[in-house]
Design an enzyme around this catalytic site. Structure first.
Site, short mmCIF file in Angstrom:
data_model
loop_
_atom_site.label_atom_id
_atom_site.label_comp_id
_atom_site.label_asym_id
_atom_site.label_seq_id
_atom_site.Cartn_x
_atom_site.Cartn_y
_atom_site.Cartn_z
N LEU A 178 0.85 -1.19 0.00
CA LEU A 178 0.00 0.00 0.00
C LEU A 178 0.88 1.23 0.00
CD1 LEU A 178 -1.30 -2.34 1.98
CD2 LEU A 178 -2.99 -0.58 2.43
N GLY B 146 1.34 4.21 4.42
CA GLY B 146 2.22 3.31 3.67
C GLY B 146 2.47 2.02 4.42
N SER B 147 2.15 0.88 3.84
CA SER B 147 2.24 -0.36 4.60
C SER B 147 2.21 -1.58 3.69
CB SER B 147 1.09 -0.41 5.61
OG SER B 147 -0.13 -0.12 4.95
N ARG B 148 1.93 -2.73 4.30
CA ARG B 148 1.96 -4.01 3.60
C ARG B 148 0.96 -4.96 4.26
NH1 ARG B 148 7.14 -6.91 1.67
NH2 ARG B 148 6.76 -9.14 1.88
#
Length: 206
Positions: free
Chosen positions: A84, A171-173
């Site tokens: 993301l 912002g991530s995963r």
């Protein structure tokens, strides 16, 4: 807008108003403009657009908006990895209905979310969901800018496919482990949208 974003929007907006009221030549306007830019970005980031979940009983939906970094085939599951960016909607949804059996928090680092090491080293929350016929896991991972993962659900809750379960900030995963009995409908590089994109379905239903 997601409720977690309210402080991020209100605080810089009010600070901008204060700077304008101080009326310090140039300085007031410069700082007010900067603060209003932050206000607009936070309002954009924490957006929570309405989405109609149309998945059938045997279908899986994407848990997040983003780009599929990889699809990894493990011994008894297929692991779907989604990145993301800071411009994606970060509201997270349940990919397949079931009982939230376990929710584990792991403190860690804040490496860039696209790096493979982030899966095991970064701060993360791992969910185990029991659908009655099988169990699966969903891992939410904070990135270099994401410093918080907020959950809106509790352990023991029964949830439907596409239910909103939380938000990862900035912002991530996300990593989803699907049983081998699920046939994947997406591949590496695909863009997916939480609650909307069908990512898999039971093989017996094909």
């Amino acid at each position: 807008m997601a409720k977690d974003g309210i402080p991020f929007v209100v605080i810089p907006f009010l600070l901008g108003v204060i700077f304008l009221l101080l009326n310090i030549p140039v300085i007031s306007y410069v700082f007010a403009i900067i603060l209003y830019i932050f206000t607009l970005y936070f309002a954009f980031f924490f957006r929570d657009p309405p989405r109609k979940i149309v998945a059938l009983e045997h279908e899986w939906v994407s848990p997040v908006d983003g780009t599929i970094l990889d699809v990894v085939s493990d011994t008894d599951s297929n692991r779907l990895i989604v990145f993301l960016s800071i411009f994606n909607v970060h509201v997270t949804r349940l990919p397949y209905g079931g009982k939230l059996e376990k929710m584990e928090y792991f403190k860690g680092e804040f490496l860039p979310a696209y790096r493979e090491k982030a899966s095991e080293l970064n701060e993360r929350i791992v969910l185990t969901i029991d659908s009655s016929s099988f169990k699966y896991s969903l891992k939410l991972i904070a990135g270099i800018a994401a410093r918080r993962i907020r959950m809106w659900v509790h352990q023991g809750e029964q949830l439907d496919t596409g239910s909103k379960i939380g938000i990862i900030m900035f912002g991530s995963r996300a990593e989803l482990s699907l049983p081998k009995s699920v046939s994947l409908l997406v591949k590496k590089g695909d863009k997916v949208y939480g609650g909307l994109t069908l990512i898999g379905k039971k093989k017996s239903q094909e």
